[in-house]
Design a protein around this motif. Structure first.
Motif, PDB file in Angstrom:
ATOM      1  N   MET A 138       0.854  -1.195   0.000  1.00 27.51           N
ATOM      2  CA  MET A 138       0.000   0.000   0.000  1.00 27.51           C
ATOM      3  C   MET A 138       0.888   1.243   0.000  1.00 27.51           C
ATOM      4  SD  MET A 138      -2.820   1.228   2.823  1.00 27.51           S
ATOM      5  CE  MET A 138      -3.853  -0.213   2.507  1.00 27.51           C
ATOM      6  N   SER A 139       0.619   2.168  -0.946  1.00 32.86           N
ATOM      7  CA  SER A 139       1.407   3.389  -1.026  1.00 32.86           C
ATOM      8  C   SER A 139       0.873   4.413  -0.036  1.00 32.86           C
ATOM      9  CB  SER A 139       1.362   3.953  -2.448  1.00 32.86           C
ATOM     10  OG  SER A 139       0.060   4.419  -2.752  1.00 32.86           O
ATOM     11  N   ILE A 140       1.668   5.454   0.175  1.00 28.39           N
ATOM     12  CA  ILE A 140       1.259   6.487   1.114  1.00 28.39           C
ATOM     13  C   ILE A 140       0.011   7.221   0.640  1.00 28.39           C
ATOM     14  CG2 ILE A 140       2.754   8.224   0.055  1.00 28.39           C
ATOM     15  CD1 ILE A 140       3.248   9.330   2.863  1.00 28.39           C
ATOM     16  N   LEU A 141      -0.174   7.285  -0.696  1.00 34.58           N
ATOM     17  CA  LEU A 141      -1.345   7.975  -1.234  1.00 34.58           C
ATOM     18  C   LEU A 141      -2.640   7.223  -0.962  1.00 34.58           C
ATOM     19  CD1 LEU A 141      -0.038   9.273  -4.684  1.00 34.58           C
ATOM     20  CD2 LEU A 141      -0.669  10.653  -2.700  1.00 34.58           C
ATOM     21  N   THR A 142      -2.590   5.907  -0.908  1.00 34.74           N
ATOM     22  CA  THR A 142      -3.795   5.106  -0.703  1.00 34.74           C
ATOM     23  C   THR A 142      -3.960   4.668   0.751  1.00 34.74           C
ATOM     24  OG1 THR A 142      -2.557   3.109  -1.322  1.00 34.74           O
ATOM     25  CG2 THR A 142      -3.761   4.261  -3.071  1.00 34.74           C
ATOM     26  N   ASN A 143      -3.029   5.053   1.604  1.00 32.54           N
ATOM     27  CA  ASN A 143      -3.110   4.685   3.013  1.00 32.54           C
ATOM     28  C   ASN A 143      -4.172   5.552   3.703  1.00 32.54           C
ATOM     29  OD1 ASN A 143      -2.696   4.218   5.775  1.00 32.54           O
ATOM     30  ND2 ASN A 143      -0.525   3.814   5.455  1.00 32.54           N
ATOM     31  N   PRO A 144      -5.221   4.951   4.279  1.00 25.18           N
ATOM     32  CA  PRO A 144      -6.277   5.738   4.936  1.00 25.18           C
ATOM     33  C   PRO A 144      -5.762   6.632   6.048  1.00 25.18           C
ATOM     34  CG  PRO A 144      -6.937   3.441   4.680  1.00 25.18           C
ATOM     35  CD  PRO A 144      -5.485   3.509   4.331  1.00 25.18           C
ATOM     36  N   LEU A 145      -4.633   6.256   6.641  1.00 28.04           N
ATOM     37  CA  LEU A 145      -4.080   7.054   7.734  1.00 28.04           C
ATOM     38  C   LEU A 145      -3.681   8.447   7.272  1.00 28.04           C
ATOM     39  CD1 LEU A 145      -3.089   7.156  10.677  1.00 28.04           C
ATOM     40  CD2 LEU A 145      -0.880   6.272   9.860  1.00 28.04           C
ATOM     41  N   TYR A 146      -3.202   8.553   6.036  1.00 28.35           N
ATOM     42  CA  TYR A 146      -2.741   9.835   5.511  1.00 28.35           C
ATOM     43  C   TYR A 146      -3.773  10.516   4.625  1.00 28.35           C
ATOM     44  CZ  TYR A 146       1.742   7.937   7.039  1.00 28.35           C
ATOM     45  OH  TYR A 146       2.761   7.400   7.783  1.00 28.35           O
ATOM     46  N   ARG A 147      -4.930   9.908   4.472  1.00 28.70           N
ATOM     47  CA  ARG A 147      -5.969  10.454   3.601  1.00 28.70           C
ATOM     48  C   ARG A 147      -6.359  11.892   3.987  1.00 28.70           C
ATOM     49  NH1 ARG A 147      -8.652  10.021  -1.381  1.00 28.70           N
ATOM     50  NH2 ARG A 147     -10.509  11.297  -1.156  1.00 28.70           N
ATOM     51  N   PRO A 148      -6.614  12.208   5.261  1.00 28.69           N
ATOM     52  CA  PRO A 148      -6.976  13.589   5.613  1.00 28.69           C
ATOM     53  C   PRO A 148      -5.911  14.606   5.227  1.00 28.69           C
ATOM     54  CG  PRO A 148      -7.501  12.105   7.416  1.00 28.69           C
ATOM     55  CD  PRO A 148      -6.710  11.314   6.424  1.00 28.69           C
ATOM     56  N   LEU A 149      -4.652  14.249   5.401  1.00 31.39           N
ATOM     57  CA  LEU A 149      -3.576  15.167   5.043  1.00 31.39           C
ATOM     58  C   LEU A 149      -3.556  15.442   3.547  1.00 31.39           C
ATOM     59  CD1 LEU A 149      -1.007  16.767   5.635  1.00 31.39           C
ATOM     60  CD2 LEU A 149       0.283  14.619   5.445  1.00 31.39           C
ATOM     61  N   PHE A 150      -3.738  14.400   2.751  1.00 30.80           N
ATOM     62  CA  PHE A 150      -3.721  14.595   1.301  1.00 30.80           C
ATOM     63  C   PHE A 150      -4.966  15.337   0.817  1.00 30.80           C
ATOM     64  CE2 PHE A 150      -0.550  11.119   1.413  1.00 30.80           C
ATOM     65  CZ  PHE A 150       0.440  11.737   0.663  1.00 30.80           C
ATOM     66  N   GLU A 151      -6.078  15.216   1.544  1.00 30.82           N
ATOM     67  CA  GLU A 151      -7.261  16.002   1.191  1.00 30.82           C
ATOM     68  C   GLU A 151      -6.995  17.488   1.390  1.00 30.82           C
ATOM     69  OE1 GLU A 151     -10.552  14.544   3.409  1.00 30.82           O
ATOM     70  OE2 GLU A 151     -10.781  12.709   2.216  1.00 30.82           O
ATOM     71  N   ILE A 152      -6.294  17.827   2.473  1.00 30.56           N
ATOM     72  CA  ILE A 152      -5.939  19.225   2.726  1.00 30.56           C
ATOM     73  C   ILE A 152      -5.005  19.748   1.639  1.00 30.56           C
ATOM     74  CG2 ILE A 152      -4.722  20.766   4.308  1.00 30.56           C
ATOM     75  CD1 ILE A 152      -5.688  18.959   6.594  1.00 30.56           C
ATOM     76  N   LEU A 153      -3.982  18.956   1.314  1.00 27.94           N
ATOM     77  CA  LEU A 153      -3.035  19.361   0.276  1.00 27.94           C
ATOM     78  C   LEU A 153      -3.703  19.480  -1.085  1.00 27.94           C
ATOM     79  CD1 LEU A 153       0.066  17.196   1.280  1.00 27.94           C
ATOM     80  CD2 LEU A 153      -0.316  19.621   1.715  1.00 27.94           C
ATOM     81  N   LYS A 154      -4.639  18.577  -1.368  1.00 28.20           N
ATOM     82  CA  LYS A 154      -5.347  18.618  -2.649  1.00 28.20           C
ATOM     83  C   LYS A 154      -6.208  19.866  -2.751  1.00 28.20           C
ATOM     84  CE  LYS A 154      -6.871  16.811  -6.556  1.00 28.20           C
ATOM     85  NZ  LYS A 154      -5.998  16.634  -7.741  1.00 28.20           N
ATOM     86  N   SER A 155      -6.884  20.235  -1.664  1.00 28.80           N
ATOM     87  CA  SER A 155      -7.691  21.453  -1.668  1.00 28.80           C
ATOM     88  C   SER A 155      -6.826  22.678  -1.883  1.00 28.80           C
ATOM     89  CB  SER A 155      -8.464  21.578  -0.351  1.00 28.80           C
ATOM     90  OG  SER A 155      -9.477  20.607  -0.262  1.00 28.80           O
ATOM     91  N   ALA A 156      -5.664  22.697  -1.216  1.00 32.53           N
ATOM     92  CA  ALA A 156      -4.748  23.826  -1.394  1.00 32.53           C
ATOM     93  C   ALA A 156      -4.258  23.902  -2.837  1.00 32.53           C
ATOM     94  CB  ALA A 156      -3.566  23.692  -0.443  1.00 32.53           C
ATOM     95  N   ARG A 157      -3.916  22.751  -3.396  1.00 31.09           N
ATOM     96  CA  ARG A 157      -3.454  22.711  -4.787  1.00 31.09           C
ATOM     97  C   ARG A 157      -4.523  23.235  -5.725  1.00 31.09           C
ATOM     98  NH1 ARG A 157      -5.600  20.363  -9.575  1.00 31.09           N
ATOM     99  NH2 ARG A 157      -3.889  20.137 -11.077  1.00 31.09           N
ATOM    100  N   ASN A 158      -5.778  22.791  -5.522  1.00 26.95           N
ATOM    101  CA  ASN A 158      -6.882  23.235  -6.374  1.00 26.95           C
ATOM    102  C   ASN A 158      -7.140  24.729  -6.223  1.00 26.95           C
ATOM    103  OD1 ASN A 158      -7.125  20.609  -7.191  1.00 26.95           O
ATOM    104  ND2 ASN A 158      -8.977  20.170  -6.019  1.00 26.95           N
ATOM    105  N   GLY A 159      -6.965  25.245  -4.995  1.00 26.53           N
ATOM    106  CA  GLY A 159      -7.118  26.678  -4.793  1.00 26.53           C
ATOM    107  C   GLY A 159      -6.077  27.470  -5.547  1.00 26.53           C
ATOM    108  N   ILE A 160      -4.850  26.977  -5.544  1.00 25.49           N
ATOM    109  CA  ILE A 160      -3.775  27.647  -6.285  1.00 25.49           C
ATOM    110  C   ILE A 160      -4.062  27.649  -7.786  1.00 25.49           C
ATOM    111  CG2 ILE A 160      -1.339  27.486  -6.937  1.00 25.49           C
ATOM    112  CD1 ILE A 160      -0.794  26.433  -4.122  1.00 25.49           C
TER     113      ILE A 160
END
Length: 229
Positions: free
Chosen positions: A1-23
């Motif tokens: 399982m990669s870090i991107l698909t790990n549920p443990l890190y899912r909230p962090l990547f959601e935050i980063l994805k929102s920031a990326r989309n805002g940019i």
């Protein structure tokens, strides 16, 4: 399982994805707008004007990205059982939006470009007013069950209308309310611009001066009149 698909890190990547989309969204929106304004309505050397476009693009992207990070982080924290929990998601999003706006849009902190935060907030305000009007109308129709006349002149309650008729009725009311809303807004805009223009937003004031204060202009030929250089 990669870090991107790990549920443990899912909230962090959601935050980063929102920031990326805002940019990305802020960059695309502000770049095109600033580029057109600088090319069409401002004069001077090209390089400083292009730098101004890039600076405005960066400022807009920073505002949207910062708000996205703060908003998503607040939701992540408040939805924990130790705080408000999953059942209060509506309240959580309201509080998160208020807190993010307090940091980014309220101008309490001289971090973000005040002109951009002002413009975005005013843009959202108009949409909120229209949305609240529609919500109030829908609740009024559902709770009060007013009567309307059909094509035959008979009175019929709102709940007795079929879905297509209800949708058509709402669209009629929406359209009429928009007409009155537009009339009142532009009446006040022109009234304030005439008597106290300094209270209007600077970009609105400058655009209105350019469009409507033509009696202050002088032209001696068609080249001057058409603005040809």
């Amino acid at each position: 399982m990669s870090i991107l698909t790990n549920p443990l890190y899912r909230p962090l990547f959601e935050i980063l994805k929102s920031a990326r989309n805002g940019i990305v969204y802020g960059g695309k929106l502000r770049f095109s707008h600033a580029l057109v304004i600088n090319l069409l309505y401002r004069s001077g050397p090209m390089l400083p004007r292009l730098k101004s476009v890039l600076e405005a693009t960066k400022n807009h992207a920073e505002v949207l990205a910062a708000f996205a990070i703060i908003y998503k982080t607040c939701i992540l924290i408040l939805r924990q059982d130790n705080f408000l929990g999953e059942k209060n998601i509506g309240l959580i999003k309201f509080i998160s939006g208020c807190f993010g706006s307090w940091i980014v849009y309220s101008q309490h902190f001289p971090i973000f470009h005040s002109g951009i935060t002002h413009q975005i907030t005013l843009y959202c305000f108009s949409r909120v007013v229209i949305a609240l009007g529609k919500i109030i109308l829908d609740n009024y129709l559902s709770c009060q069950q007013p009567k309307f006349r059909n094509s035959h002149g008979d009175l019929i309650k709102y709940r007795d209308l079929n879905n297509q008729q209800q949708k058509k009725l709402k669209n009629i009311i929406y359209n009429k309310s928009w007409k009155y809303f537009a009339v009142i807004v532009w009446g006040f805009v022109m009234f304030i611009y005439h008597f106290q223009p300094q209270y209007l937003q600077s970009s609105l004031r400058h655009s209105m001066a350019y469009i409507y204060d033509v009696e202050l202009d002088n032209w001696s030929n068609w080249r001057d009149f058409l603005g040809l250089f």
